[in-house]
Design a protein around this motif. Structure first.
Motif, short mmCIF file in Angstrom:
data_model
loop_
_atom_site.label_atom_id
_atom_site.label_comp_id
_atom_site.label_asym_id
_atom_site.label_seq_id
_atom_site.Cartn_x
_atom_site.Cartn_y
_atom_site.Cartn_z
N ASP A 279 56.11 -75.62 -2.85
CA ASP A 279 54.70 -75.85 -2.55
C ASP A 279 54.27 -75.05 -1.33
N THR A 280 55.12 -75.07 -0.29
CA THR A 280 54.80 -74.31 0.92
C THR A 280 54.56 -72.85 0.56
N THR B 274 49.90 -73.64 6.89
CA THR B 274 50.26 -74.22 5.59
C THR B 274 51.06 -75.50 5.78
N ILE C 251 60.12 -69.97 0.76
CA ILE C 251 60.05 -70.14 2.21
C ILE C 251 60.77 -71.42 2.63
N SER C 252 61.75 -71.29 3.49
CA SER C 252 62.45 -72.45 4.02
C SER C 252 63.03 -72.12 5.39
N PRO C 253 62.25 -72.34 6.45
CA PRO C 253 62.72 -72.00 7.79
C PRO C 253 64.05 -72.68 8.12
N TYR D 98 51.16 -72.41 -1.31
CA TYR D 98 50.00 -72.52 -0.43
C TYR D 98 49.89 -71.31 0.50
N TYR D 99 51.05 -70.88 0.99
CA TYR D 99 51.06 -69.75 1.93
C TYR D 99 50.51 -68.50 1.28
N GLY E 42 62.03 -66.98 6.16
CA GLY E 42 60.60 -66.96 6.43
C GLY E 42 59.94 -66.01 5.47
N PRO E 43 58.60 -65.89 5.53
CA PRO E 43 57.89 -64.98 4.63
C PRO E 43 58.38 -63.53 4.74
N ASP E 44 58.85 -63.14 5.93
CA ASP E 44 59.29 -61.76 6.11
C ASP E 44 60.53 -61.41 5.29
N GLN F 10 61.29 -78.73 8.21
CA GLN F 10 60.96 -77.32 8.01
C GLN F 10 60.07 -76.82 9.15
N ILE G 233 59.14 -79.28 -2.15
CA ILE G 233 58.32 -79.03 -0.96
C ILE G 233 58.29 -77.55 -0.59
N GLN G 234 59.46 -76.91 -0.60
CA GLN G 234 59.50 -75.50 -0.20
C GLN G 234 58.71 -74.64 -1.18
N LYS H 98 46.73 -68.68 0.43
CA LYS H 98 45.86 -68.47 1.59
C LYS H 98 45.65 -66.99 1.87
N LYS H 99 46.69 -66.20 1.61
CA LYS H 99 46.63 -64.78 1.93
C LYS H 99 45.77 -64.00 0.95
N GLN I 4 50.33 -79.46 4.76
CA GLN I 4 51.24 -80.27 3.94
C GLN I 4 51.67 -81.53 4.67
#
Lengths: 360, 204
Positions: B151-152, A182, B112-114, B155-156, B119-121, A161, B148-149, B159-160, A186
């Motif tokens: 969790d990402t 982030t 979120i999974s690049p 967390y993302y 992405g976040p956008d 990722q 995992i995604q 943080k904001k 991780q």
């Protein structure tokens, strides 16, 4: 104490149908090229790991022109008999049974019956790139520590990722810094866990390997082995943050436990470039024997040792030392293959071992 | 597949675009429609076209809605200062059928999974953060997939919003109801042990 009493195969590689009984701790398997010596070892390996040592795909181990196969065996573990059966049906569905019960997940079986295979192609472990050596460590650690495998799977997913994110931000010329933060957190959480496990493990593995080398070669040949990781000096989170610009430029993650290696030196020079073929082989055996020792200690029983064609390229003395070590000093079951029955008999008699000879 | 009519062929091609529908199932569905009354099929087609044309997404939480604001957001009996963050509308439906949740939702539209180009956008994250600021949300509950995604994403977002006075929680992970303990996978069981509950809470 773990031992194999009986194995039978149906449509496995070159065997149509065949059964063997083993009544000695040491079994010597002899026969000309292509007679199926290695395939017999592979059948044993197959039942311990639910997959072949040599072929990645199950389709390749089914006898040519046939469909489906069956391998079953009686193992004796701590005075109790266990029956293992593996069947690949005509429709390629794979079943694995232990004592009359079918496994839902094959991974449950891993680690219950262990064996260590030493084959000529394994020299890649020493001459190949660092991936081979990480795989070697990972395979052993996963058998001893169930969490380790999960950490590793997670780490690789996060890494993928992160690399995608680096690539995407280069293409769009825009970076979401906090998303990268982030992911760094991780990644370093899992990375740090894996690093600690590997470090602890190599502290055990390396002395054992050097000791085994000495007992095969009767000298140490100036060999030095080190666990090499970028995490030895810095923690991963710091490394990722310091090198962020570099990672963004290269569009991939340049630091982490996916860069770890086992560094092997002989007289302070790179072992793989200056060592002779015999020395490489000796070191390969030493590493595998260290694996054997560690599994024995962790599991509380001696793994079965499968030695395929190991006598090529070793001088008479090293061969004698190796045989003595695996057959006489250890108490586990050993299977050895060779093309020459007389050579094998002579060697085994020389160390005073009782053995069963199977000629194919 | 050889079909005697191009009209039939077009219809089959359209049906087989749907998820889980192959060529053969598509043909079966089309032949079924062919047996129906012309008016019924007309009605069928119009219902679907109207659904797509007229349906709206709630301006507040992105849930499906008939109006500008969905029925959950508009319901003044629900706790408006509590937001449950979910991936898709299907998750809203799942949580609603528990009848245990009495707050509002926020549908992200994915996680979120690049690797999949998300992405976040591409997600409704900014609108969520604006919402928390504007509505002075007291609690944010993450109900995302336990991977995992997921969790990402958690967390993302967390943080904001650290500078807001908002409690952030996630749904519990553990043993499923009606399941036998011995069949639970080890990771789930280990997690349930680590996050064990006092019996008083458990009984309630």
């Amino acid at each position: 104490m773990l031992s194999l009493k009986k194995i039978s195969v149906v449509q496995f590689k070159n065997y149509e149908q065949k059964q063997w009984l083993f009544n000695q701790r040491i079994t010597a398997i002899c026969g000309p090229n292509g007679s199926g010596k290695t395939n017999l070892l592979d059948a044993i390996y197959y039942l311990c790991f639910t997959k072949s040592y040599f072929s990645r795909q199950d389709a390749q181990i089914v006898q040519q022109g046939k469909s489906g196969l069956r391998v079953d065996a009686i193992f004796d573990k701590d005075e109790k008999e266990h029956e293992l059966v593996c069947i690949i049906r005509e429709n390629n569905r794979k079943e694995f049974w232990a004592d009359g019960e079918e496994y839902k997940k094959f991974s449950e079986h891993i680690g219950k019956f262990t064996c260590v295979m030493i084959a000529p192609d394994d020299v890649e472990l020493i001459t190949g790139n660092s991936e081979e050596r990480r795989k070697f460590i990972d395979t052993i650690l996963s058998q001893c520590n169930a969490d380790y495998l999960h950490w590793l799977i997670d780490y690789n997913k996060i890494l993928q990722q992160r690399n995608s994110l680096l690539k995407a931000s280069a293409e769009n010329n825009r970076l979401d810094e906090s998303l990268l933060d982030t992911m760094d957190e991780q990644l370093s959480e899992k990375g740090q866990l894996i690093f600690t496990a590997r470090k602890q493990f190599t502290e055990e593995l390396i002395p054992a390997a050097i000791q085994s080398y000495q007992s095969i070669a009767q000298k140490d040949d100036g060999i030095n082995i080190n666990y090499d990781s970028q995490l030895l000096k810095n923690n991963l989170l710091e490394l990722l943050q310091i090198n962020r610009q570099r990672d963004l430029y290269l569009q991939r993650t340049g630091f982490g436990i996916h860069k770890d290696d086992i560094e092997i030196l002989m007289n302070q020079q790179s072992f793989k470039t200056i060592a002779s073929q015999g020395q490489r082989k000796s070191l390969l055996f030493a590493l595998k024997l260290a694996e054997f020792e560690i599994l024995k200690k962790q599991k509380g029983f001696t793994p079965i040792l499968l030695l395929d064609d190991v006598f090529e390229k070793l001088d008479a003395e090293r061969m004698h030392n190796l045989l003595h070590k695996v057959c006489m000093e250890e108490s586990g079951q050993v299977f050895i293959t060779d093309t020459h029955a007389e050579r094998m008999e002579k060697q085994l008699k020389a160390i005073g071992a009782e053995f069963q000879l199977i000629e194919l | 597949m050889q079909l005697p009519s191009s009209l039939l062929e077009n219809a089959v091609a359209q049906f087989s675009k749907l998820p889980g529908i192959g060529k053969k199932s598509a043909l079966r569905l089309v032949l079924h429609l062919l047996k129906q009354d012309v008016n019924d099929v007309q009605h069928f087609g119009e219902t679907i076209a109207r659904m797509r044309r007229d349906i709206k997404f709630c301006q507040r939480c992105n849930n499906i809605s008939d109006g500008d604001i969905c029925s959950i957001c508009a319901n003044s009996f629900r706790k408006q200062n509590m937001i449950c963050v979910v991936e898709t509308i299907r998750d809203v439906i799942a949580i609603e059928s528990t009848q245990q949740y009495n707050g509002t939702y926020h549908v992200l539209g994915g996680i979120i999974s690049p690797l999949d180009g998300i992405g976040p956008d591409q997600l409704n994250i900014e609108s969520l953060i604006n919402r928390i600021e504007k509505e002075q949300t007291e609690e944010l509950i993450f109900a995302l997939s336990p991977n995992i995604q997921g969790d990402t994403t958690i967390y993302y977002i967390q943080k904001k919003i650290t500078h807001f006075n908002c409690r952030v929680t996630t749904i519990a992970r553990g043993i499923a109801f009606g399941g036998e303990l011995e069949y639970a996978d080890e990771m789930t069981l280990a997690r349930s042990l680590a996050n064990r509950l006092p019996v008083q809470q458990y009984v309630k």
